[in-house]
Design a protein around this motif. Structure first.
Motif, mmCIF file in Angstrom:
data_model
loop_
_atom_site.group_PDB
_atom_site.id
_atom_site.type_symbol
_atom_site.label_atom_id
_atom_site.label_comp_id
_atom_site.label_asym_id
_atom_site.label_seq_id
_atom_site.Cartn_x
_atom_site.Cartn_y
_atom_site.Cartn_z
ATOM 1 N N THR A 151 -4.916 20.485 111.155
ATOM 2 C CA THR A 151 -4.684 19.561 110.046
ATOM 3 C C THR A 151 -6.012 19.234 109.365
ATOM 4 O O THR A 151 -6.515 20.033 108.591
ATOM 5 N N ASP A 152 -6.570 18.049 109.649
ATOM 6 C CA ASP A 152 -7.800 17.656 108.974
ATOM 7 C C ASP A 152 -8.990 17.572 109.912
ATOM 8 O O ASP A 152 -10.053 17.064 109.543
ATOM 9 N N HIS B 295 2.738 23.349 103.177
ATOM 10 C CA HIS B 295 1.865 22.179 103.306
ATOM 11 C C HIS B 295 1.770 21.389 102.002
ATOM 12 O O HIS B 295 0.678 20.984 101.596
ATOM 13 N N GLN C 43 -0.622 18.310 101.477
ATOM 14 C CA GLN C 43 -1.290 18.204 102.776
ATOM 15 C C GLN C 43 -2.610 18.957 102.774
ATOM 16 O O GLN C 43 -2.802 19.939 102.060
ATOM 17 N N HIS C 44 -3.504 18.496 103.625
ATOM 18 C CA HIS C 44 -4.758 19.151 103.954
ATOM 19 C C HIS C 44 -4.531 19.870 105.280
ATOM 20 O O HIS C 44 -3.991 19.301 106.223
ATOM 21 N N PHE C 45 -4.940 21.150 105.375
ATOM 22 C CA PHE C 45 -4.787 21.850 106.643
ATOM 23 C C PHE C 45 -5.907 22.866 106.827
ATOM 24 O O PHE C 45 -6.679 23.147 105.892
#
Length: 217
Positions: free
Chosen positions: A176-177, A207, A210-212
């Protein structure tokens, strides 16, 4: 499916074009110098400049858009030009109502013990402006829900083996982050497998907002 790749002749963009084309998708490869675009029957080379007035119109009609845009690591004005270009790309994606815009960022936005990598004491000062610009793009995207964005931060060691060009395995792990690690420290991934991860993500639109990150298995 129909996909567009911005920065299609760059290190990451070229690999993504090849991977998407190999899967049988129709790929529009956006570049300023179309003679350098990977040639295949299902790849269309499209001359494009993100600052052109018709850029939003050029982005219309795709199932997803991958942006691997970079003003070039040797550009002394990288941060300025990166920020201006992405302002144009994001605005065009919103106008064109792109269903899914996958932005390829940098590892600086990944967290290490709750702190962004770019803000850690040992982060190379000569790379700060570049990584900070990429991190600020991520922060800006976080405030936007009118754009269908996703943000991929490659692992810290991505690109270190550029000369070796590791073979495509088709395998990777997702994060994820937070900065992903390997036995000997920060994780990495080969270019071909990063392209696999990118292609998988846009096929699934996995995603949204989203940050991934990804790394080798």
């Amino acid at each position: 499916m129909k996909y567009a790749v911005i920065g299609a002749t760059g290190y990451v963009g070229n690999a993504v074009v090849r991977e998407l084309a190999a899967r049988g998708h129709a790929v529009a490869a956006f570049a300023r110098h179309t003679d350098k675009v990977f040639a295949a029957p299902n790849v269309q080379a499209v001359r494009a400049d993100v600052h052109d007035a018709d850029f939003a119109a050029q982005l219309a009609g795709f199932d997803a858009v991958v942006s691997a845009f970079s003003p070039g690591w040797d550009n002394p004005h990288f941060a300025r030009d990166f920020t201006a270009a992405y302002a144009a790309i994001v605005a065009a994606a919103q106008t064109a109502q792109v269903p899914y815009l996958l932005v390829i960022g940098g590892a600086g936005s990944l967290l290490v013990d709750g702190v962004a990598l770019v803000d850690t004491p040992d982060f190379p000062p000569q790379l700060f402006a570049v990584a900070d610009a990429e991190r600020n793009l991520w922060r800006d995207l976080c405030r936007k829900r009118e754009v269908n964005w996703a943000f991929l931060a490659p692992p810290l060691r991505f690109g270190e083996d550029r000369a070796a060009r590791p073979a495509r395995t088709g395998r990777y792990r997702l994060g994820t982050d937070t900065l992903l690690l390997a036995n000997d420290g920060p994780a990495g991934i080969g270019l071909a497998d990063l392209a696999v991860a990118i292609a998988d993500d846009v096929e699934r639109k996995a995603h949204l907002h989203q940050h991934f990150t990804v790394a080798a298995v």
